[in-house]
Design a protein around this motif. Structure first.
Motif, PDB file in Angstrom:
ATOM      1  N   GLU A 255       0.857  -1.189   0.000  1.00 57.85           N
ATOM      2  CA  GLU A 255       0.000   0.000   0.000  1.00 57.85           C
ATOM      3  C   GLU A 255       0.890   1.235   0.000  1.00 57.85           C
ATOM      4  N   ASN A 302      -4.084   5.814   2.735  1.00 61.88           N
ATOM      5  CA  ASN A 302      -3.421   5.618   1.441  1.00 61.88           C
ATOM      6  C   ASN A 302      -3.189   6.957   0.754  1.00 61.88           C
TER       7      ASN A 302
ATOM      8  N   ASP B  22      -8.575  -0.334   2.769  1.00 63.93           N
ATOM      9  CA  ASP B  22      -9.317  -0.688   1.551  1.00 63.93           C
ATOM     10  C   ASP B  22     -10.741  -1.131   1.882  1.00 63.93           C
ATOM     11  N   ASP B  47      -6.389  -3.309  -2.888  1.00 67.75           N
ATOM     12  CA  ASP B  47      -6.383  -2.309  -3.949  1.00 67.75           C
ATOM     13  C   ASP B  47      -5.474  -1.166  -3.505  1.00 67.75           C
ATOM     14  N   ASN B  48      -4.690  -0.658  -4.411  1.00 73.07           N
ATOM     15  CA  ASN B  48      -3.771   0.428  -4.055  1.00 73.07           C
ATOM     16  C   ASN B  48      -3.690   1.420  -5.210  1.00 73.07           C
ATOM     17  N   PRO B  49      -4.848   1.968  -5.626  1.00 72.47           N
ATOM     18  CA  PRO B  49      -4.854   2.803  -6.825  1.00 72.47           C
ATOM     19  C   PRO B  49      -4.319   4.204  -6.561  1.00 72.47           C
ATOM     20  N   LYS B  52      -9.089   7.425  -7.446  1.00 79.09           N
ATOM     21  CA  LYS B  52     -10.269   7.154  -6.617  1.00 79.09           C
ATOM     22  C   LYS B  52     -10.117   5.836  -5.847  1.00 79.09           C
ATOM     23  N   HIS B  53     -10.309   5.906  -4.555  1.00 79.46           N
ATOM     24  CA  HIS B  53     -10.079   4.762  -3.667  1.00 79.46           C
ATOM     25  C   HIS B  53     -11.269   4.647  -2.723  1.00 79.46           C
ATOM     26  N   GLU B  55     -12.628   3.360   0.675  1.00 75.73           N
ATOM     27  CA  GLU B  55     -11.951   3.003   1.924  1.00 75.73           C
ATOM     28  C   GLU B  55     -12.878   3.146   3.125  1.00 75.73           C
ATOM     29  N   SER B  70     -15.178   7.629  -0.452  1.00 74.25           N
ATOM     30  CA  SER B  70     -14.549   7.575  -1.758  1.00 74.25           C
ATOM     31  C   SER B  70     -13.626   8.784  -1.833  1.00 74.25           C
ATOM     32  N   THR B  73      -6.509   9.359  -3.833  1.00 76.03           N
ATOM     33  CA  THR B  73      -5.254   9.172  -3.109  1.00 76.03           C
ATOM     34  C   THR B  73      -4.149  10.092  -3.623  1.00 76.03           C
TER      35      THR B  73
END
Lengths: 418, 90
Positions: A255, A302, B22, B47-49, B52-53, B55, B70, B73
């Motif tokens: 992450e 993140n 996540d 998921d590590n985009p 848009k994440h 969480e 939403s 990141t």
């Protein structure tokens, strides 16, 4: 390559420093390389250097989307140490400590290695016991460790809060005398200059946009400056690892999180060691310019932004003031952030991948800088021989399925809690 | 400083919240046979985009409810938040 020495300094002083050779060139990318390293940070530059020096592979390109040394190697708090308890970590980082001791000579570039000693403060009897255990396991692995009592510490850091009434009284500490700091930019530049002199192409402003993979084998990379053929690609991109892994359909136990650091205004020499607060996450050393270099926790969500928020700075410095109350008068000079590739057990991944010719170097969490020489060394070995070295054998990807995880801090797969 | 809109309490400062990671991870169904690889994926792989994440956040110093957010990141912009049993209304 021009050798740096007192004589070259005097000679160039006489010509007003106008005749220095460039430290590294700015080549156009060639059509094909034996090895392409993605990421011109400390680890990528070191990998290219050891590929050339240890394995004679000089037809190498380093592709850097920004400028070399502009990522985490230029954003860390420059701490070097090998004070780990687990064997895999101990052996790996101690190999690195030995490299640091002679790195300036090896690179003919002053990386300002300063073995000023790193002290982890303990604030309870239980913590002293834990440190004694860690110190003993370090010494069994041939690493220097000294358990310090409160009175010894009073002499070393007299300005720390040694009152009996404070919330976390200092009971003692564990010190690794050979631990210390180094000049982070010099490490990147030193590796770049030597790698360049052996024929490595350092290509900046060149972003990787895709990979050519056929039948499970890599045959090239697509970049913002054209396509480049190669049979071997090494990924050393720290916080951007997932972005490249996504192009390769690799799902990783990584992450991205932002970690901040800050420096105070410069003051006269005060702090002779690297000191970490044991009841919170705060560490500090004084730079040669006199600034207090301070760091602590991740912001805790993140992030791919190389900047953080004030709540974490405040939290970290609250811990700092608990141990060094006199820092409250210091003015903050600047704060910044870097993107950590947080792995799910806190340990790095240096391994081959499911794609032939793609090698992975990531998961450095808080501690990538000190690992720069040994990471480069083992990664170069892994790429050149197409097999892992015994030093990085445990840092494999498979451990997240085999159960042999290396969770030194014991926090589990929630990096933002650690 | 992030300003986070708790679906129960409204907009509050980041200081009141804890992060939960996540928000797309599905815990394997209890009682069902599950192979170890799926279990490892659940525990370690996320998921590590960049962008848009989805969480989870916890209003720790407030109503103590968990909820979904939403968030971007890269810019830290929060697009929407919603209760755990709802979908984003974007």
């Amino acid at each position: 390559m021009q050798k740096y020495s007192i004589f070259s300094l005097v000679k160039n002083a006489l010509s007003n420093h106008k005749d220095w050779e460039v430290a590294w060139k700015d080549p156009e990318p060639k059509k094909e390389y034996d090895v392409v390293i993605v990421g011109g940070g400390g680890h990528g530059l070191a990998t290219a250097y050891y590929l050339a020096k240890e394995h004679g592979i000089t037809n190498v390109a380093i592709l850097e989307k920004g400028w070399i040394g502009g990522g985490n190697v230029g954003r860390n708090t420059t701490i070097l140490r090998s004070n780990y308890m687990f064997d895999s970590n101990s052996h790996f980082y101690e190999f690195g400590m030995k490299q640091w001791e002679t790195l300036s000579q090896e690179l003919n570039y002053n990386v300002m290695y300063s073995p000023r000693g790193i002290i982890n403060l303990a604030h309870s009897d239980a913590q002293m016991n834990a440190y004694a255990r860690r110190g003993n396991s370090m010494r069994l692995n041939g690493i220097d460790a000294v358990l310090l009592g409160r009175d010894e510490l009073k002499k070393m850091i007299p300005f720390a809060d040694f009152s009996d009434t404070c919330r976390f009284p200092i009971h003692g500490g564990l010190m690794q005398p050979r631990g210390g700091t180094a000049r982070h930019d010099a490490v990147a530049w030193g590796y770049a200059r030597q790698a360049d002199s052996m024929g490595v192409d350092i290509i900046q402003n060149c972003e990787v946009t895709g990979f050519d993979v056929t039948d499970g084998k890599v045959s090239g990379v697509q970049t913002s400056r054209g396509s480049i053929k190669t049979k071997k690609v090494g990924l050393c991109v720290a916080g951007s690892t997932t972005l490249l892994a996504d192009m390769l359909n690799m799902r990783l136990p990584i992450e991205a999180h932002v970690l901040q650091a800050c420096v105070s205004e410069p003051v006269k020499p005060l702090l002779d060691h690297v000191v970490t607060f044991g009841a919170g996450h705060f560490y500090c050393s004084q730079s040669d310019k006199g600034e207090m270099v301070m760091g602590g926790d991740l912001d805790g969500y993140n992030s791919y932004a190389q900047r953080g928020n004030m709540p974490m700075i405040q939290h970290v410095l609250t811990g700092g003031l608990a141990v060094f109350p006199n820092f409250s008068r210091l003015k903050m000079l600047r704060t910044w952030g870097g993107i950590m590739d947080m792995s799910m057990d806190g340990s790095p991944i240096i391994d081959k991948t499911h794609i032939d010719g793609v090698y992975l170097n990531c998961g450095w969490c808080y501690g990538g800088f000190k690992a720069t020489p040994c990471s480069g060394w083992v990664f170069a070995h892994t790429i050149a021989k197409n097999e892992v070295h015994e030093l990085n054998a445990d840092f494999n990807l498979e451990r997240f399925h085999s159960g042999k995880i290396i969770d030194e801090k014991g926090v589990g797969p929630k990096p933002w809690i650690g | 400083m992030l300003e986070i809109r708790c679906p129960y309490c409204g907009k509050r400062s980041q200081n009141e919240f804890s992060y939960g990671g996540d928000g797309n991870i599905k815990r394997p169904t209890l009682g069902e046979e599950i192979n170890t690889k799926d279990w490892d994926d659940f525990v370690y792989f996320r998921d590590n985009p960049r962008g848009k994440h989805t969480e989870l956040w916890h209003h720790t110093s407030g109503c103590r409810q968990w909820f979904k957010a939403s968030r971007d990141t890269a810019t830290h912009e929060i697009f929407a938040t919603c209760k755990m049993n709802e979908d984003f209304n974007e």
